[in-house]
Scaffold this motif. Sequence first.
Motif, PDB file in Angstrom:
ATOM      1  N   LYS A   6     -12.729  46.701  -2.104  1.00 18.88           N
ATOM      2  CA  LYS A   6     -13.902  47.816  -0.721  1.00 18.88           C
ATOM      3  C   LYS A   6     -13.699  47.474   0.563  1.00 18.88           C
ATOM      4  O   LYS A   6     -14.241  48.091   1.009  1.00 18.88           O
ATOM      5  CB  LYS A   6     -14.990  47.400  -1.915  1.00 18.88           C
ATOM      6  CG  LYS A   6     -15.010  48.143  -3.191  1.00 18.88           C
ATOM      7  CD  LYS A   6     -16.162  47.724  -3.914  1.00 18.88           C
ATOM      8  CE  LYS A   6     -16.506  47.737  -5.457  1.00 18.88           C
ATOM      9  NZ  LYS A   6     -16.839  47.039  -6.075  1.00 18.88           N
ATOM     10  N   GLU A   7     -13.465  46.623   0.814  1.00 25.27           N
ATOM     11  CA  GLU A   7     -13.561  45.660   2.493  1.00 25.27           C
ATOM     12  C   GLU A   7     -12.616  46.894   2.792  1.00 25.27           C
ATOM     13  O   GLU A   7     -12.974  47.372   4.331  1.00 25.27           O
ATOM     14  CB  GLU A   7     -13.173  44.900   2.913  1.00 25.27           C
ATOM     15  CG  GLU A   7     -14.614  44.366   2.869  1.00 25.27           C
ATOM     16  CD  GLU A   7     -14.636  42.701   2.679  1.00 25.27           C
ATOM     17  OE1 GLU A   7     -13.648  41.916   2.820  1.00 25.27           O
ATOM     18  OE2 GLU A   7     -15.106  41.848   1.591  1.00 25.27           O
ATOM     19  N   LYS A   8     -11.260  46.888   2.598  1.00 29.04           N
ATOM     20  CA  LYS A   8     -10.063  47.497   3.296  1.00 29.04           C
ATOM     21  C   LYS A   8      -9.845  49.110   3.138  1.00 29.04           C
ATOM     22  O   LYS A   8      -9.402  49.994   3.894  1.00 29.04           O
ATOM     23  CB  LYS A   8      -8.559  47.066   2.736  1.00 29.04           C
ATOM     24  CG  LYS A   8      -8.384  45.699   3.140  1.00 29.04           C
ATOM     25  CD  LYS A   8      -7.082  44.995   2.619  1.00 29.04           C
ATOM     26  CE  LYS A   8      -7.270  44.024   3.066  1.00 29.04           C
ATOM     27  NZ  LYS A   8      -5.975  43.075   1.759  1.00 29.04           N
TER      28      LYS A   8
END
Lengths: 175, 163
Positions: A147-149
Amino acid sequence: MLGSHRSRAIVLIILLILLLSLFIWYGSLSPDPDKGRFAGNDELVEDYERYLDEKVEVSGEVIETDPVTIEIESGDRTIELKIVDLQEEPDQGDRLSVFGTAGENKTIHVQNAMIRPFWRYGYMYGISLVGAAWVGLRLIGGWRFDKEKIAFEPRNDPMGVKETISFLIRGDHSG
Amino acid sequence: MITLADLLTHVFVGYTIGLILSWRYERIKSPHITAIMVGAAVPDLIRIRLLLDPIKVEQVLGLPFSWGPLHTLGGVLVIIAVGSLLTVPKDSKLIFILLVIGAISHLFLDILLITASGYSYAVLWPFLELHPPTPGFYLSTDVWPAFASGLIALFVRTVDKIR
């Protein structure tokens, strides 16, 4: 260069615009028998008379066997074509693909044809679904979404197909 | 006219290619083999035309429209670029190559499909407009390609397990 979300988003939009342009470009191509691109179902349903005496390649369901008549579709519209000079004897309901010359009165003079019984299509779609399910399961088992990348990456410990199925049944999607 | 082989055959072929490449290249692991299989499925995205009729899309857009490019080299490359852009940057180049390998195996096999006209589809469009003549090896509705490719995949998998 493609490290930041912003630049990735821009490239993504450019690619999608490029893809849409390809769809429109291809849609605007007209038949060109010299290049092996013959008028097909869409062109003949749209305006049969325009392709009189030209080579055409169509396919449709056999709705009558004496004389052989097929119904070809384009969008919501259909037309019926009589098929003459056919060597084969199709049954009603078969799919017939025909290459030949468009003649008067919506009659195609066959040069070459292929008959496929209707059930064969059921087989083809059924087995294709098996293929799609296998790839789908391998994707879920071998890849994860970060989700962060905002990107997919391979799992360090990919699951086998059986493991993936039990993972899906458990409903534990946190991994 | 575009005819399609069954998807399972393509996926078996992608799997087989992936396993064999994994013997040679250590970087290629199970998820990467999956990427080749996904690539081998990409040209079949053209089946979207069964759900979204291009004639109706044309009416909505007011422009000519065809899903045809999804089953040509050009369209496939764009789709694959999108797909690899959605993977983590450190892997995206490798994933792009793997997807392309899978997709090329698909486009190549489909050139061999029997068509009524004897001509295949515009495989290299938009780089080349030509529809090459097809040698006509099999029909998309034939049953044997899935069996044959499945057997080969099984054989290669067995060799893989032994190694």
